[in-house]
Structure formats: structure tokens, C-alpha cells
Write an enzyme that holds these catalytic residues in place. Structure first.
Site, PDB file in Angstrom:
ATOM      1  N   ASP A 193       2.156 -65.071 -14.522  1.00 50.19           N
ATOM      2  CA  ASP A 193       3.611 -65.018 -14.412  1.00 50.19           C
ATOM      3  C   ASP A 193       4.007 -63.921 -13.425  1.00 50.19           C
ATOM      4  O   ASP A 193       3.147 -63.324 -12.759  1.00 50.19           O
ATOM      5  CB  ASP A 193       4.255 -64.817 -15.791  1.00 50.19           C
ATOM      6  N   LYS A 212       0.369 -72.470 -15.125  1.00 52.90           N
ATOM      7  CA  LYS A 212       0.692 -71.296 -15.935  1.00 52.90           C
ATOM      8  C   LYS A 212       1.053 -71.707 -17.354  1.00 52.90           C
ATOM      9  O   LYS A 212       0.509 -71.176 -18.335  1.00 52.90           O
ATOM     10  CB  LYS A 212       1.869 -70.531 -15.318  1.00 52.90           C
TER      11      LYS A 212
END
Length: 351
Positions: free
Chosen positions: A237, A219
Site C-alpha cells: 500500500d 494488493k
């Protein structure tokens, strides 16, 4: 003989008289029956008097019927308010084909692009090093808190070499407001040492190199690649995970599988902006606990419509950041955001 004939005639006359009178005597009960029938007919026609109603058994409380879907019009230019509402019937994608899913997903992204034409990463940064450090610090806290903390950090440690040589206790004191400051201190000092020793003090522009840095996962790597190097990537997220499942783009729960499933629905060139659009929508309107369904511009395309507040006026009060008239998360946001009516966040300690 004459008497007998006369008596026969007299008896016959008596019988005739009795026969003639009999109908009269029979008509009386018939007349009574007719009158009774008329009364009965009249009684049927006349409204019957209501008998006192028996108290009904208490009914079980039923759940209130769902309100009709009320959805605002496109809010591309409406930054400070919400556009007038219109009634629509959301279509749940049951039995949705792959082609229909792709079309719906891409339409949602287009709609969000009109609502948030200025969407951007909400971490303040001036170079790739600042972005990777800020992204690591954003775990388990808000971007706003990170943005209020990093100015002091980068003022004291502007390069990877400076942060690599920092005294941990001093860094911890700066990072304390972000939470988990000891673990975060270890990560940012460790990744700074790796950058200084293995990459000549420069942040690498490849995924396989970025994920080797302490505290950097896929991420974080995609945030850096997409926003510092212009290389497409999907940042999965908590907001992104929540929304793509609500929209039934995927049922996966693992971030890597979500990234793969959603990435297959869009051209690679859309991935970075798609991440911004979805995350922005999750922070501003489609909240985890109280989604503002009545103020959502993509409600007609959302199978989860109705999970939150559907009344437009009540939903408007749930809006956050620029849509609700509040400051955003960046102290130094892009000019396009400011031009659209967005407000910069206050620095740490401001009232």
C-alpha cells in the site's frame, strides 16, 4: 723656529682636545637612538590600543547544523509513551552490499516485531467475504472510515448473494462516507455477483482467481490470502511503498516490482507479518509529511533519519493511534491489541 714648534704643539694639543671631546658629542645622538629603540620595544610589548573596528560585511545565513541523532530505546512494552532517548549516529547504506542489505532489512523487521507484537490487519472482518469487500472499500480512504461504514453494510447484506441482488442506490447511500461511493458500489456488487455465479458464493483462496474479481488487484488479493487464508503475501500500500524506499530496500516505484524486490529480502513465511509491521510503522511514526524521527525505534538503521522531527519531545507529539494514546482504527480489534493498551475506534457518528 721655536714659535713654529710651539704652534705645532699647540695645534696638536687642540686636535687632541677635540678628539677627546668628539666621542661625547657623538654619544648624544646614539643615546637618543637607544632611548627611541627602548620606547619602540616597550611599545611592541604593550598591548596596542584597539582601533575602532570596521563594520564587517553581512554574512550569508548558513543553514543550522543538524542536531545529533537522538533515538529512543526499544519500545516493545511502551505503548502509551516513548522510552528514554539515546544518541546514535545513523549509518547510511552507501555502497551497501546485497548481504548487508538483507541483514539490515531483516533486523528492521525484527525490531518492528518487538514494537508492534500485536500488529494485525486494521479492517474489521469476520469472514473472507467481509475482508475482500472491506479491502476494496479502503481505497482512497482510511481503514477507520471503512470500519465505521461496513457494520451497516454487512447487517443488510451478509452474503455475496444478498449484496449481488442489492439496489445500487441503497448501497451508495451506505457507502457515501467512504468517498468514491458510486465506483465502490459498482465494484462490491460486481465482485459479489462474480462470487455467487463463479465460485458458489465462496471467496477463492488462489491469487489468480482473486484478481479476476471486480475491484480486486494484487494488493487486495494478498491482504485476503494472508489474513483470511494464512497464505503469505506482501501488501504494497502507500505506507509500504514510502517506507521501503526511505529505508533503501528498493528504488522501484511500481507496486509489483516493489513486491518482488522486497519479497526477495525475506523468507516467504515472513511476508504477511512484514506487511503489517511496515504499514503499522508508517501509520504511527514514519508519516509521509512529518516523520517522528526522534521517537523512532529503528532510527539507527534508517538512512533517511533526519527528514522529520528529531527532538524526542517534539516527535512524541506527532505519534498517532495507541503510541500517542489515541484510539486505533478497528471497532473490534484483537484481544492482544487491547491487552497491550490499544483502544478500539469509536463507531460512526460518535463524538
Amino acid at each position: 723656529m721655536k714659535k713654529t714648534a710651539a704652534s705645532k704643539k699647540s695645534a696638536a694639543a687642540d686636535r687632541a682636545s677635540t678628539t677627546e671631546e668628539a666621542p661625547a658629542t657623538e654619544k648624544a645622538p646614539a643615546a637618543k637612538k637607544s632611548a627611541a629603540a627602548k620606547k619602540a620595544a616597550t611599545a611592541k610589548k604593550a598591548p596596542a590600543k584597539k582601533a575602532p573596528a570596521k563594520k564587517a560585511a553581512p554574512l550569508k545565513r548558513q543553514a543550522p547544523a543538524k542536531k545529533p541523532a537522538v533515538v529512543p530505546k526499544k519500545a516493545a512494552a511502551a505503548v502509551k509513551g516513548v522510552a528514554p532517548a539515546k544518541t546514535v549516529a545513523p549509518k547510511p547504506p552507501r555502497g551497501e552490499s546485497r548481504t548487508a542489505l538483507v541483514r539490515r532489512a531483516r533486523r528492521i523487521n525484527r525490531e518492528l516485531a518487538e514494537v508492534y507484537p500485536y500488529a494485525h490487519p486494521e479492517l474489521d472482518f469476520e469472514n473472507p467475504f467481509q475482508l475482500v469487500v472491506a479491502t476494496v472499500l479502503s481505497a482512497q480512504t482510511t481503514d477507520l472510515r471503512v470500519n465505521q461504514t461496513t457494520p451497516a453494510l454487512f447487517a443488510k447484506y451478509p452474503t455475496p448473494e444478498d449484496l449481488a441482488a442489492a439496489v445500487p442506490e441503497e448501497v451508495e447511500e451506505i457507502l457515501r462516507p467512504t468517498g468514491f461511493f458510486r465506483a465502490k458500489t459498482k465494484s462490491v456488487i460486481g465482485l459479489s455477483k462474480a462470487l455467487a455465479e463463479d465460485f458458489g458464493g465462496e471467496v477463492p483462496g488462489r491469487l489468480e482467481d482473486l484478481v479476476k474479481l471486480p475491484g480486486v488487484g494484487r494488493k487486495t488479493a494478498f491482504v485476503v490470502l494472508g489474513n483470511a487464508f494464512g497464505r503469505p503475501g506482501i501488501s504494497v500500500d502507500t505506507h509500504f511503498q514510502r517506507l521501503v524506499r526511505r529505508w533503501r530496500w528498493t528504488e522501484e516505484t511500481d507496486p509489483d516490482k516493489i513486491e518482488a524486490a522486497v519479497g526477495a529480502l525475506f523468507p516467504k513465511s515472513d511476508w504477511t507479518d512484514l506487511s503489517h509491521h511496515v504499514i503499522w510503522h508508517g501509520r504511527r511514526i514514519c508519516h509521509a509529511r512529518k516523520p517522528a524521527c526522534g521517537a523512532c525505534p529503528i532510527a539507527p538503521l534508517c538512512p533517511a533519519y533526519g527528514e522529520g522531527e528529531t527532538d524526542p519531545e517534539k516527535a512524541k507529539k506527532l505519534l498517532k493511534y495507541e503510541k500517542g494514546g489515541f484510539p486505533g482504527q478497528r471497532l473490534k480489534p484483537p484481544q492482544a491489541y487491547l491487552d497491550a493498551g490499544g483502544k478500539p475506534a469509536p463507531p460512526l457518528g460518535a463524538g
